[in-house]
Design an enzyme around this catalytic site. Sequence first.
Site, PDB file in Angstrom:
ATOM      1  N   TYR A   1       0.823  -1.142  -0.047  1.00 23.37           N
ATOM      2  CA  TYR A   1      -0.085  -0.091   0.004  1.00 23.37           C
ATOM      3  C   TYR A   1       0.896   1.398  -0.117  1.00 23.37           C
ATOM      4  CZ  TYR A   1      -4.377  -2.487  -0.083  1.00 23.37           C
ATOM      5  OH  TYR A   1      -5.527  -3.206  -0.601  1.00 23.37           O
TER       6      TYR A   1
ATOM      7  N   GLU B   1      -8.759  -7.030   4.072  1.00 20.07           N
ATOM      8  CA  GLU B   1      -8.076  -7.943   3.651  1.00 20.07           C
ATOM      9  C   GLU B   1      -7.300  -9.176   4.722  1.00 20.07           C
ATOM     10  OE1 GLU B   1      -5.537  -5.747   0.798  1.00 20.07           O
ATOM     11  OE2 GLU B   1      -7.460  -5.104  -0.494  1.00 20.07           O
TER      12      GLU B   1
HETATM   13  C1  HEM Z   1      -7.626  -4.676  -8.775  1.00 24.04           C
HETATM   14  C2  HEM Z   1      -8.579  -0.288  -6.215  1.00 24.04           C
HETATM   15  C3  HEM Z   1      -4.385  -0.993  -4.153  1.00 24.04           C
HETATM   16  C4  HEM Z   1      -3.117  -4.265  -7.181  1.00 24.04           C
HETATM   17  C5  HEM Z   1      -8.208  -3.457  -8.048  1.00 24.04           C
HETATM   18  C6  HEM Z   1      -9.496  -2.850  -8.893  1.00 24.04           C
HETATM   19  C7  HEM Z   1      -9.564  -1.765  -8.097  1.00 24.04           C
HETATM   20  C8  HEM Z   1      -8.616  -1.606  -7.253  1.00 24.04           C
HETATM   21  C9  HEM Z   1     -10.956  -1.001  -8.353  1.00 24.04           C
HETATM   22  C10 HEM Z   1     -10.396  -3.834  -9.784  1.00 24.04           C
HETATM   23  C11 HEM Z   1     -11.249  -4.724  -9.000  1.00 24.04           C
HETATM   24  C12 HEM Z   1     -11.744  -5.575  -9.921  1.00 24.04           C
HETATM   25  O1  HEM Z   1     -11.188  -6.225 -10.593  1.00 24.04           O
HETATM   26  O2  HEM Z   1     -13.412  -5.646  -9.919  1.00 24.04           O
HETATM   27  C13 HEM Z   1      -7.410  -0.117  -5.390  1.00 24.04           C
HETATM   28  C14 HEM Z   1      -7.650   0.852  -4.587  1.00 24.04           C
HETATM   29  C15 HEM Z   1      -6.458   0.610  -3.992  1.00 24.04           C
HETATM   30  C16 HEM Z   1      -5.608  -0.475  -4.405  1.00 24.04           C
HETATM   31  C17 HEM Z   1      -8.539   2.002  -4.330  1.00 24.04           C
HETATM   32  C18 HEM Z   1      -5.704   1.568  -2.687  1.00 24.04           C
HETATM   33  C19 HEM Z   1      -6.458   2.013  -1.615  1.00 24.04           C
HETATM   34  C20 HEM Z   1      -3.612  -1.991  -4.519  1.00 24.04           C
HETATM   35  C21 HEM Z   1      -2.126  -2.159  -4.156  1.00 24.04           C
HETATM   36  C22 HEM Z   1      -1.874  -3.238  -5.059  1.00 24.04           C
HETATM   37  C23 HEM Z   1      -2.927  -3.415  -6.024  1.00 24.04           C
HETATM   38  C24 HEM Z   1      -1.701  -1.666  -2.778  1.00 24.04           C
HETATM   39  C25 HEM Z   1      -0.428  -4.119  -5.123  1.00 24.04           C
HETATM   40  C26 HEM Z   1       0.658  -3.344  -5.635  1.00 24.04           C
HETATM   41  C27 HEM Z   1      -3.925  -4.624  -7.837  1.00 24.04           C
HETATM   42  C28 HEM Z   1      -4.032  -5.717  -8.835  1.00 24.04           C
HETATM   43  C29 HEM Z   1      -5.356  -5.847  -9.388  1.00 24.04           C
HETATM   44  C30 HEM Z   1      -6.130  -4.894  -8.565  1.00 24.04           C
HETATM   45  C31 HEM Z   1      -2.857  -6.641  -9.091  1.00 24.04           C
HETATM   46  C32 HEM Z   1      -5.891  -6.745 -10.317  1.00 24.04           C
HETATM   47  C33 HEM Z   1      -6.327  -6.035 -11.666  1.00 24.04           C
HETATM   48  C34 HEM Z   1      -5.246  -6.293 -12.711  1.00 24.04           C
HETATM   49  O3  HEM Z   1      -4.377  -6.927 -12.382  1.00 24.04           O
HETATM   50  O4  HEM Z   1      -5.536  -5.575 -13.629  1.00 24.04           O
HETATM   51  N1  HEM Z   1      -7.780  -2.599  -7.271  1.00 24.04           N
HETATM   52  N2  HEM Z   1      -6.399  -1.049  -5.329  1.00 24.04           N
HETATM   53  N3  HEM Z   1      -4.071  -2.631  -5.620  1.00 24.04           N
HETATM   54  N4  HEM Z   1      -5.337  -4.152  -7.586  1.00 24.04           N
HETATM   55 FE1  HEM Z   1      -5.838  -2.668  -6.465  1.00 24.04          FE
END
Ligand code: HEM
Length: 404
Positions: free
Chosen positions: A95, A137
């Site tokens: 994060y 989480e």
């Molecule tokens: C997917 C928001 C932090 C890695 C997503 C999705 C959202 C989101 C809206 C799409 C969910 C779906 O598929 O329906 C956020 C928000 C964050 C955050 C608001 C912070 C407050 C993080 C962090 C990481 C991360 C810290 C890791 C470095 C990913 C990955 C995906 C994902 C790998 C899968 C989508 C892909 O591979 O294209 N996140 N996220 N996220 N997030 Fe986050």
Amino acid sequence: MLSNHTIQIIKSTVPVLEVHGTDITKRFYQMLFTSHPELLNIFNHANQKQGRQQAALANAVYAAALHIDKLETILPVVKQIAHKHRSLGIKAEHYPIVGENLLAAIKDVLGSAATPEILQAWAEAYGVIADAFISVEAELYDQAERQSGGWTGFRAFRVERKVRESDVITSFYLVPQDGQAIASFEPGQYISVKVEIPGETNTHMRQYSLSDAPGKPYYRISVKREEGIKGNPDGQVSLYLHNQVEQGDVLWLSAPAGEFTVNLSDKRPVVLISGGVGLTPMVSMLHTLAETNPGSQVTFIHAAQNGQVHALREQVEELALRHSQVSVYWCYEKPTEQDKMLKAFHKEGYIDLPWLQQVVPTKEASFYFCGPIPFMKAVNSALKEWGVPEADIHYEFFGPSSSL
Ligand code: HEM
């Protein structure tokens, strides 16, 4: 706790986010992958190329900013994303990395409009939003660890069987290599598969719905071969699974996750509507409902282009023969001559409200649907037009969520 002043700053920058949201997240990803190239192992590169992930993240940050003083109102959205994050192995330590790069991107895109005061307010707000995600989480990791047969991280599974289900969909039956029990799951949930594709620098992860009922000694996923059409790239992982992964090979899986699940205690009729490969969670729901809920009436409707690409048909028909409470209907967009000769479908063209009203016994039912976005939009508006209350309408997007 954020001060009122900080909350005001955050809320007043929402219109700016509206205009620059996607630019900021695009820039953010460039910066993130430059400073932390190891994160390329966990992000879906196809979503990046198509801008879908940018839009999903931009929407999530925007929603959070709008509700910064009452984050509990967006808890359902946080939970759904948290399931995805847990399935991918996102940890608390990721994060701050995301936060730093997001702030740097805001500064970069907004230039002098991003005053130190605004940046400070966003740093604080990001901290609050990140904490909400981290705590949801942590609970999910804990559940996955404690569940009988459960695990955290990725576990080796052997492909026990590979079965062709249609011209484009193939099922993989996966058993744990350690020979131990596997966690049960709720019908509708998915797993993440992590693969190393020969010749590729990074690992790739994808989510696939579990397509059989829980309680079996294996997990089954049914994967569509994603050929690149309309300028979209080929599905690297799906082509790898179809073309290169064979019986006996090992795939790495995270434990089942996801909130799009059928309510088994609901005794009202259930209507499952799917388009294309969106049928995978529906087939799992159907098997489970038929086997464990003999009292409830189930209508299973599937839309496919034609019989050639219609997967799992025999299985579903066989299930309907064994369970009189299950009715099945096929809608083919462009049936082949053979489909026509065999009268293999119930409707030609697209699902519409008059047809739904003919085949669905009552609108006092729980509706679940999944499929391509235009299909989902059409089904959603048909159900709304029919007067089905929002609370009875459940759906899931494959890939990053958007809105209908
Ligand atoms: C997917 C928001 C932090 C890695 C997503 C999705 C959202 C989101 C809206 C799409 C969910 C779906 O598929 O329906 C956020 C928000 C964050 C955050 C608001 C912070 C407050 C993080 C962090 C990481 C991360 C810290 C890791 C470095 C990913 C990955 C995906 C994902 C790998 C899968 C989508 C892909 O591979 O294209 N996140 N996220 N996220 N997030 Fe986050």
